[in-house]
Enzyme design. Sequence first.
Site, mmCIF file in Angstrom:
data_model
loop_
_atom_site.group_PDB
_atom_site.id
_atom_site.type_symbol
_atom_site.label_atom_id
_atom_site.label_comp_id
_atom_site.label_asym_id
_atom_site.label_seq_id
_atom_site.Cartn_x
_atom_site.Cartn_y
_atom_site.Cartn_z
ATOM 1 N N HIS A 462 26.106 34.425 -9.221
ATOM 2 C CA HIS A 462 25.925 33.581 -10.405
ATOM 3 C C HIS A 462 27.248 33.011 -10.902
ATOM 4 O O HIS A 462 28.338 33.488 -10.562
ATOM 5 C CB HIS A 462 25.211 34.355 -11.530
ATOM 6 C CG HIS A 462 25.996 35.514 -12.079
ATOM 7 N ND1 HIS A 462 26.945 35.375 -13.072
ATOM 8 C CD2 HIS A 462 25.957 36.837 -11.789
ATOM 9 C CE1 HIS A 462 27.460 36.557 -13.370
ATOM 10 N NE2 HIS A 462 26.878 37.463 -12.602
ATOM 11 N N CYS A 481 26.815 42.448 -9.757
ATOM 12 C CA CYS A 481 26.545 41.101 -9.261
ATOM 13 C C CYS A 481 27.857 40.406 -8.894
ATOM 14 O O CYS A 481 28.945 40.856 -9.255
ATOM 15 C CB CYS A 481 25.797 40.292 -10.307
ATOM 16 S SG CYS A 481 24.077 40.824 -10.539
#
Length: 577
Positions: A462, A481
């Site tokens: 992301h 992440c």
Amino acid sequence: MHRKIFVKVFTVLCTLIWIQASILSPSVALAYIPDQVISLADQVKREIRSQVERGEFSCQGQELVCGVDVLPAFYVQHSYRPVWGLEHGTWDAARIMLDSIQESAGQGMDPSLYHPRVLNMLLTRIKKQWPMPNPRDVSDADILLTDAFFTLAGHLRAGRVNPENLYPSWAVFGHAPDLIGALNRALTSGSLRQELKRQLPPHSGYHKLQEAFEHYEQIARLGGWPRVPAGENLEYKDRSERILALGQRLAVSRDLPLGPWSSLSTRFTERVDTAVRKFQERHGLLVDGIVGPRTLAALNVTAEERAAQTALNLERWRWISRDLGFPHVQVNVADFRLVFQDAEEFEWEQRVIVGKTARRTPVFSDQITYLVLNPAWNVPRSIMIKDILPQVVKDPKYLEENSMTLLSGWGKGAEEIDPQSINWQEVDISSFPYRLRQDPGPDNALGRIKFMFPNPFSVYLHDTPHKTLFERVSRDFSSGCIRLEQPLRLALDLLEPDPKWDAPALQEALESKETRIIRLSRPVPVHLLYWTAWVTDAGQVNFREDIYNRDRKLQAALARKSPASGAKIASSPVGRK
């Protein structure tokens, strides 16, 4: 000579007796066939069958046979007959296998796992006793040669250890090597070496690293490189006796090229400065040309240690998929870097941020199937409890200042709750029943776009609003992440087959601030990997700090000397779902 004549005469007499007995009672006659009448091949076959049917291989008493799952099926397929030709006095296949065992050291393997000592002893004894060797020696040698092939081929194909037993956040592709088929082909066509090479990973990255491994092994055998003495920082234009050792060290590792008229001195010249910067780049250090504590520590890692580090990463290559796909996305967690490869000749890379030590980014392969533009962030419960709620307790305005909404629960029908209605000083954080959602916007932790490949770790790629963190050398700041420095570039490459999603269209969709899901017309493989040593296409050997201490754990597992292939063998190469 007399002994041989006696054996032949005795054999003929026994054969005549057997023929006469078999006419009268065939079943009785078989029980009285002396071993001298049975050919060596049949005696060896009897020995092999005995071990297979017992389900217990006890070759030479103490020698551990690890292919117990494959050996019985192989010998049943061959009707228990020996396959290496030793019973006929043929040594070529056995010699090639022994040579291959020794050559396996060049792949980072431990040759002692594949019975070289016992096999050499048996073959020497069989040759010495020929043409009347002990059938048990021949059967043991046949079984151990077969086991050596299966074990070595399995290790080359799938690795010596199963990473999922070492690391809870590691889920790699499995392999299903056809070991029996490989040995059958090898023995039929005389292609033992070729069949073993076929088991190696096909990736150019593996073979470049294998060459680097042999190079560092050679440096170590020749005495390694000199140690640079400790002291104050060294930099351009300095003078010090330590700079002479620095130049020698950089010359051995080829960071400082020396021609026939080159010489080293106690001056920190421009050439030495260039060499230090090259060394720093190869080792993931701050490239400033200054030999400070971290650069000095990297310089003084021994050649033996660097060779061992490359061997550990050769093992990791054996764990991954043999087909990474084109195009594909590859993240090297230890290097904090993402590579997008569209074809063999084209790739680009960008910096990334990965999980901190307490929340490590997992290792696995999957497929990116869709993108989310202007995503909302449903804060994972673990992050909410550990990171955010303590901030809210200190400052109730924290939620408003960070565009976060408090919801009554995790279901679709959850209602918004006014944070002012909560007495935050009396909240039990561990049993907090509500959910937090950060709305789309410039401060959203996911930025303006996220790349989804649903997986059991709830990990994805992301964007991020915190761009300054990409300037750091070590970038392990996330909760698992991967944050991207250039998310729009990756999005455009993933969407490239869809003509309606060019740069202006994507920018317009992002500026609308509406949450939107875009499914890819072609799912793209993504591989989250962990390399602490690798070689670039240009041949530059790179090393990185073992940020998660995975090298040490793997080294300990390999040092246990277990011959059994620990890598998980699956029926097909699929990742964990």
